[in-house]
Design a protein around this motif. Structure first.
Motif, PDB file in Angstrom:
ATOM      1  N   UNK A 251       0.862  -1.053  -0.243  1.00 25.08           N
ATOM      2  CA  UNK A 251       0.065   0.134  -0.051  1.00 25.08           C
ATOM      3  C   UNK A 251       0.881   1.264   0.178  1.00 25.08           C
ATOM      4  N   UNK A 252       1.770   1.236   0.849  1.00 24.33           N
ATOM      5  CA  UNK A 252       2.741   2.406   0.916  1.00 24.33           C
ATOM      6  C   UNK A 252       3.591   2.769  -0.576  1.00 24.33           C
ATOM      7  N   UNK A 253       3.895   1.709  -1.008  1.00 26.97           N
ATOM      8  CA  UNK A 253       4.649   1.749  -2.430  1.00 26.97           C
ATOM      9  C   UNK A 253       3.662   2.224  -3.461  1.00 26.97           C
ATOM     10  N   UNK A 254       2.272   1.494  -3.560  1.00 32.20           N
ATOM     11  CA  UNK A 254       1.508   1.912  -4.456  1.00 32.20           C
ATOM     12  C   UNK A 254       0.978   3.582  -4.120  1.00 32.20           C
ATOM     13  N   UNK A 255       0.917   4.083  -2.881  1.00 35.35           N
ATOM     14  CA  UNK A 255       0.649   5.343  -2.742  1.00 35.35           C
ATOM     15  C   UNK A 255       1.796   6.128  -3.202  1.00 35.35           C
ATOM     16  N   UNK A 256       2.913   6.051  -3.011  1.00 35.76           N
ATOM     17  CA  UNK A 256       4.186   6.655  -3.149  1.00 35.76           C
ATOM     18  C   UNK A 256       4.318   6.902  -4.717  1.00 35.76           C
ATOM     19  N   UNK A 257       3.971   5.524  -5.491  1.00 32.99           N
ATOM     20  CA  UNK A 257       4.280   5.562  -6.838  1.00 32.99           C
ATOM     21  C   UNK A 257       3.241   6.377  -7.400  1.00 32.99           C
ATOM     22  N   UNK A 258       1.928   6.346  -7.279  1.00 36.06           N
ATOM     23  CA  UNK A 258       1.111   7.070  -7.918  1.00 36.06           C
ATOM     24  C   UNK A 258       1.325   8.449  -7.621  1.00 36.06           C
ATOM     25  N   UNK A 259       1.286   8.849  -6.510  1.00 37.05           N
ATOM     26  CA  UNK A 259       1.578  10.385  -6.211  1.00 37.05           C
ATOM     27  C   UNK A 259       2.841  10.940  -7.009  1.00 37.05           C
ATOM     28  N   UNK A 260       4.038  10.257  -6.928  1.00 34.69           N
ATOM     29  CA  UNK A 260       5.342  10.650  -7.557  1.00 34.69           C
ATOM     30  C   UNK A 260       4.986  10.695  -8.931  1.00 34.69           C
TER      31      UNK A 260
END
Length: 337
Positions: A251-260
Motif C-alpha cells: 500500500x505504501x509503495x502504491x501510494x508513493x508511486x502514484x503520487x510521485x
C-alpha cells in the motif's frame, strides 16, 4: 467526546480546508477575488444559475489551471502524509517517510524510464504503473540493504533507506543524462517536484488510489498500533504479522508511486504531517491516519502557493519549499527524539 464538540471540530477542519483551497486558487501571478472564484466554481457546477460578470481569461485561470492544481496538491499531500503515518509505526522509527526511505526515488526512477526511454505504451497509466514498480523495488531494497549492512535495528532502517535513496537518485540522473536532451529540462523539473502539469483527467488516479488506501488502512488501524509495539506483541494480539507487513509495504509503495507519478519527488511531507498530528491527537492510528492525510494535503497546498508566488510569474519547484521547511523540521524531530 461529546457530539457537539465533535461537530465543531469537524466544522473547523472542513472550514479551514475550504479557506485553504479558495486562498490558493485566488492568489498567484494574477490575483482573483475570492468571491469571483466562488462564482466561477458555482457556475461550473450549476450552469446559468449565476450571472457571468467575469472575463473568460479569469474563468480559464480558475477552472482550467489553478483549481485542478490545488486539488492535485491536496491529493498528493494527503497520500504522502498517509504513507508517512504508515511507515513510522511499521518501521518503529519516527524519522521514516517515503522520501528518506528511498521510496520516492525508486518511484522517480520508474517514472523517468516511462517518460524518456519507454514511452506511453500503456496510455495514461504508463507513468503510474512504472512509478509504482520503482517504488516497490525500492521498498524491497531497503530491508535488504539493512540486512547486508548488519543494520538490524529499526533506528538503522532509515540509514539504509538514505543509502537506497542515493543509489536510486543517481540512477535516475543517469537515465536522464542518457535520454533525449530535449526532455531533460522538463524531467529535471518534474524530479524536483511540481504540480504545473495538473489536469482534470489526471485527478482520477491519485483520488482513487487514496480512497483505496484509506479503505484498507482505517479498519486496520488497531493492527497497525499492535505492529508499532513489536512483532511479538502484535502476534499475541492476533495479527498475522508477515502478511500484514507485506500488505502495508505494498500500500505504501502504491501510494508513493502514484503520487510521485503526477507530482514528482516531493520530500518531507510524509515526515512532518504525522508528527504534527501525533503531537496534537496522540498515538492512536485510528486518528493519526486520516488526520495525517488531511494535514499533508493542506500543507502541500500552502507549499505550492508559496512556490508559485515567491518567484512569480515563474514556478519554483515545490520540492525546494518542502525541502527547506522539512529539513528544519527534521532537525527539530531529531532533537526531540
Amino acid at each position: 467526546m461529546p457530539p457537539l464538540r465533535l461537530l465543531l471540530i469537524i466544522a473547523a477542519v472542513l472550514g479551514f480546508l475550504c479557506f485553504t483551497v479558495i486562498t490558493a486558487v485566488s492568489l498567484g501571478a494574477a490575483s482573483i477575488p475570492a468571491l469571483t472564484v466562488w462564482k466561477i466554481v458555482a457556475n461550473k457546477i450549476a450552469p446559468d444559475m449565476i450571472a457571468v460578470d467575469w472575463s473568460a481569461g479569469r474563468e480559464s485561470i480558475v477552472w482550467d489551471v489553478r483549481l485542478p492544481r490545488v486539488i492535485l496538491g491536496g491529493l498528493v499531500g494527503a497520500g504522502l502524509g498517509l504513507t508517512g503515518a504508515v511507515l513510522q509505526p511499521l518501521t518503529r522509527n519516527p524519522l521514516a517517510d517515503p522520501h528518506l526511505l528511498g521510496v520516492s526515488s525508486g518511484a522517480a526512477v520508474g517514472a523517468v524510464i516511462a517518460l524518456i526511454h519507454v514511452g506511453m505504451v500503456l496510455g495514461g497509466l504508463t507513468v503510474p504503473i512504472f512509478a509504482f514498480a520503482g517504488a516497490l523495488v525500492a521498498m524491497v531494497a531497503v530491508p535488504l540493504a539493512a540486512r547486508v549492512g548488519h543494520a538490524n535495528g529499526a533506528d538503522r532502517l532509515v540509514l539504509a533507506g538514505v543509502a537506497v535513496s542515493f543509489v536510486f537518485t543517481a540512477l535516475a540522473n543517469l537515465l536522464v543524462f542518457l535520454g533525449d536532451p530535449r526532455a531533460a529540462q522538463s524531467v529535471t523539473f518534474w524530479m524536483l517536484g511540481g504540480l504545473g502539469l495538473a489536469e482534470w483527467p489526471h485527478l482520477l488516479y491519485p483520488a482513487v488510489t487514496l480512497m483505496i488506501a484509506l479503505a484498507f488502512l482505517q479498519p486496520n488501524a488497531r493492527a497497525l498500533n499492535a505492529i508499532a509495539m513489536g512483532d511479538e506483541t502484535a502476534a499475541t494480539l492476533g495479527v498475522s504479522v508477515q502478511p500484514f507487513r507485506m500488505a502495508l509495504f505494498t500500500i505504501s509503495a502504491l501510494l508513493t508511486g502514484v503520487m510521485v507519478a503526477f507530482s514528482g519527488a516531493i520530500g518531507f511531507v510524509g515526515l512532518m504531517a504525522p508528527h504534527f498530528v501525533r503531537a496534537l491527537a496522540g498515538p492512536d492510528n485510528a486518528r493519526v491516519l486520516p488526520l495525517s492525510a488531511y494535514s499533508g494535503g493542506v500543507a502541500l497546498i500552502w507549499a505550492d502557493l508559496a512556490a508559485r508566488t515567491i518567484m512569480a510569474p515563474e514556478d519554483m519547484p515545490i520540492g525546494v519549499v518542502t525541502g527547506l521547511v522539512g529539513g528544519l523540521a527534521f532537525l527539530w524531530i531529531m532533537r526531540r527524539s
